[in-house]
Scaffold this active site. Structure first.
Site, PDB file in Angstrom:
ATOM      1  N   GLY A   1       0.821  -1.190   0.000  1.00  0.00           N
ATOM      2  CA  GLY A   1       0.000   0.000   0.000  1.00  0.00           C
ATOM      3  C   GLY A   1       0.860   1.246   0.000  1.00  0.00           C
ATOM      4  CB  CYS A   2       0.184   4.667  -1.214  1.00  0.00           C
ATOM      5  SG  CYS A   2      -1.467   4.936  -0.537  1.00  0.00           S
TER       6      CYS A   2
END
Lengths: 334, 334, 334, 334
Positions: free
Chosen positions: D143-144
């Site tokens: 995920g970012c």
């Protein structure tokens, strides 16, 4: 009608003082002082203030005749002006950091300058010192970050619910004032986020001073510059000393602020746009995670509740007007 | 106290009507109608409007009882509602395009729909039709682009100084309303400029209608979406019919608008930030080049003078209040 | 490997030259000259250029040894430096306005200064002067507005389709350079639109010079500052001399630019975000209204095709590299 | 040449994959799959990707023939597609959350859906799992927020320097994807700051999973939406277990990342603009206050190192290319 003057009227806080005072029913502006722009109509610097007839004047503070003076001057400059005005029996609201500290050594350490004229002043947060403000001759208007941070933490420390708070603040660029710099240059700060003075910001001891008076709490503070014009969003991460429901926390906040005209505890997550241009502080966004970390969010307009609006609120208290007089405009959203 | 209702109260123009009406000393809001948000407190959609006690109601227009109704509904929807309200003897200010055209065929051509209920209405630009507005039962509130464009051109066409005008307009994103779309998605329109409907925008015939009534002028219009929230800046490129000094042009503008409460001809170049949140229109930035092209710039807040503020101004005229009542806040700059 | 130097490497155009040259397979950067930042690693000013080992040097132009020098210096400064470099047999691409004009009197009138060292130069727009650029010792890199405007008008004037063009340009703030000012201060230009030099901008005669060489056309020009970092969107309003289908216009454009590596005629309306950071120019958005006004839109990145990217393109031509070498990155959208 | 396909090519992460793959010297794109835009040329959605000849295809994942497939599909969708592709012997890099968790129960709890096809996958953070990625058939791209947070904390937890971390993250709006919503509507999120899922964000357990594998640390996480297009700035507030100089901390970070191609420990305070459009992560801004709170800042481009760039980095590892191939562009600043 009370007569007021503004020293430092050409900056952003000066402009906001003018915006509110021009429409204030009980106030006459007798001077908008600015050394740099002597003789210039105020709309040349404040393009929204048209047709007022007001011009900046390079006026010696000793020549000001008024019931109350706002000194919207930088720290270090206020200490040279404020004593002279007070000596002449004129009440003062100072928007700089010069008179915010109980202990002048704290000031000198964090601001890195010698204080030339320490004086007793009332810390101008009406939610804490309303009665003292009414009688004060000198009110030290709080810093923008401290206003948002203290209001977000007060009910917690008042109830002794935490001993450890991390305050992560996000401010709009107008907080840097009207003078351009590399950091406030649009191509540098637009579409960007700039943390600054990450463990050394001067508002840290101001927040500590007020919260520690209430209970023994450890305060950590880090500010960030965000590409918005106005607004401070304060994210409080507070580690709770006991297990407590988030609903109970919300209730404590709502009770604590139930009589405050400008602090609203909301059920939603606060956003700066909801208070844009207004003197309101919204508090909300309550959440507790499995680490017993409580998150509380507050938002203010840094130029209004974080500076000039709060100064007008203090003026209303000092001069015996209704506390909300001239300050009742709603936020500008969107 | 006059009683007013808003149909379409949950959009941006609805929100702005509420912002002004809540503080209006002579008005009681009897209904904030919204089909979609029935029963929802208005601050859930308009987070700046806290503690009003108002809730959206899904109210049938035929059940509204008020002295005046604002229909802040989309074009095509207004024509179904307005006649029913008027029939009941209630005056209406319609913010859609449905009643702006003298010639229903022009409407049908440019809006691409059949008009179900044409009615006589007064075009709600007080600077042109103040007296008619006072007596009107139905006022068609002007479009946002036409307001900025017509005000910028009026003195010119009034004096017959040009026959050829190119209007290049730049609007903030709130002009697109509260409903999200690909074009208004932040990553698409931020840090970007989006020309749209470059020769086919529906506000073109509206601008033409009003200017051509005054003198025979050719009007070309192109709008652009700019990454600002509020504001329309209109750049008028007008080719002059005769040689004339720019000072003389400025004088003509200042005289023409000398008695207008909300139109200010300024010596500087107008910027939208100076009128942000206010009902003012600033006109200025006059220049003439060697091609005898005159440039004039106007700025308005598209949601205020370009929509809801102008509607309040029209309401004040219709109900016999002071024209500026409830509208006297200054622009929010910076 | 060719050796190149940059004079004025600490500004935005200097930074962009560095960004492209660092990755250029055939180039060695032998000097990044800056008077102000002597000895400072380039990443202190250009934070995206990490780990290059390059430092700014306060180097006398007469001491530069290179195959080609970029002078990314302000107008007035270039004329003092460029002749000295050329004298030493080094080829120069000048990014200032000093060598863009065929007629030095036009320069002196519009720039308001005496030209100390006029020289013959090739106007560095490859789409017009590719062959001349290849052989030139001195290339005058075009202005940012002229690049967008000329490319948008070229097919029209080439085909003699119009005699009257109004160019309404919108530029990002990086066009003002790296030095902060009141106009580029975030609280002033964010959420705002600022028209400037509305009939007196110095790029006007540059656009005229190139278009009038091709056919007799009247050019009017007005620029606006828009709150985006990069990008120029040029709206061309051209009054057509004859009736012609918009499809035919598009065909003329597509043919005209069919062999150009960096000019793409698109079927949609161009937006600056599509060319962000790239050397492309998109042209499109064709429309004709009933006044026989044609609208054409072009977009470029003002720092790339409008400055440093075009300079690299010119360098590639001058040094015999593939014209697109080091410039083939796509735009950064969103 | 390796053949790759993208499922979900019309979103922002799909667009970024295309941007990098189009220029990748060893890659041929055999399919850009999109159900919604079947037959549409990719530049209609990704206006910066002109003249590629690529069209979206509504292709059944079971019909894809390629060496490697990127699934840039939402969580919940990936689990339906990925197993079918793997079954056919094609390697997969999944950009959703579906395969990031060691424990499927954690996934189901935080994502609120039943996992239909759990599979073993390698967590695609090259700085932790480079060797495993090379051999993996299924890589779960991080995920970012976790990418920015884990990289900022790794050296600390590796050295066991802290047991208590508060992560306050600020993300650009493109992180919300290409589909418009109320929160991403320009008038709502521009000039605003929006905290969201303040104690309940799904990236919390992902950060915890990876950090707790290394040492026992308590992780608190709160994200905020900031009006920038790209970029995540992560502010790590870590309470240190022992007294340690900030210089020593910096040294530990520099050593830890000394061989990493995309993580740069800088002496300054990181800003997202410096990594805009690039695969770099900058870490810096080290400070320790009197509470023994260490602040560390990391920045990434959420669409690049936080998504598609990291996916390309993983692809390079899986296919035996140089890890930086096709990813060597510098950040776009300003």
């Amino acid at each position: 009608m009370a007569e007021v003057a503004i020293v430092g009227a050409s900056g952003y806080t000066g402009g906001e003082l003018l915006r509110f005072l021009i429409k204030h029913p009980n106030i006459e502006i007798v001077a908008a002082a600015s050394r740099k722009h002597d003789g210039v109509p105020i709309h040349k610097i404040h393009p929204h203030l048209q047709n007022t007839g007001l011009k900046f004047k390079n006026i010696d503070p000793e020549d000001i005749d008024a019931d109350l003076v706002f000194t919207a001057t930088p720290h270090g400059a206020s200490m040279k002006i404020v004593p002279k005005i007070l000596e002449r029996g004129i009440r003062v609201i100072d928007l700089s950091g010069d008179y915010r500290f109980d202990n002048v050594e704290v000031y000198e350490k964090w601001y890195g300058i010698k204080h030339e004229h320490p004086l007793d002043a009332v810390y101008g947060l009406p939610e804490l010192y309303r009665d003292e403000i009414k009688k004060a001759d000198l009110v030290a208007n709080p810093g923008c970050f401290p206003t948002g941070a203290i209001l977000a933490c007060l009910p917690l420390v008042h109830k002794n619910l935490t001993k450890m708070i991390v305050i992560d603040s996000k401010t709009g660029v107008s907080g840097a004032g009207i003078n351009p710099s590399h950091m406030t240059h649009f191509p540098e700060c637009s579409d960007n986020i700039i943390p600054y003075q990450i463990t050394t910001h001067r508002h840290t001891p101001e927040i500590e001073q007020e919260l520690k008076k209430i209970s023994d709490v450890q305060v950590s503070f880090t500010p960030h510059l965000i590409p918005i014009i106005r607004g401070i969003l304060t994210t409080v991460h507070a580690f709770l000393e006991e297990n407590i429901d988030v609903e109970k926390i919300e209730k404590i906040y709502k009770e604590y602020y139930s009589n405050e005209p400008f602090v609203i505890v909301i059920d939603e997550t606060p956003e700066p746009s909801a208070v844009r241009g207004s003197n309101y502080c919204h508090i909300g966004g309550f959440g507790i995670d499995k680490n017993n970390r409580l998150v509380v969010i507050s938002v203010i307009d840094n130029l209004v509740k974080g500076a000039s609006g709060q100064a007008i609120q203090n003026m209303n208290l000092m001069l015996g007007f209704d506390e909300t007089e001239g300050l009742d405009n709603l936020g500008l959203h969107p």
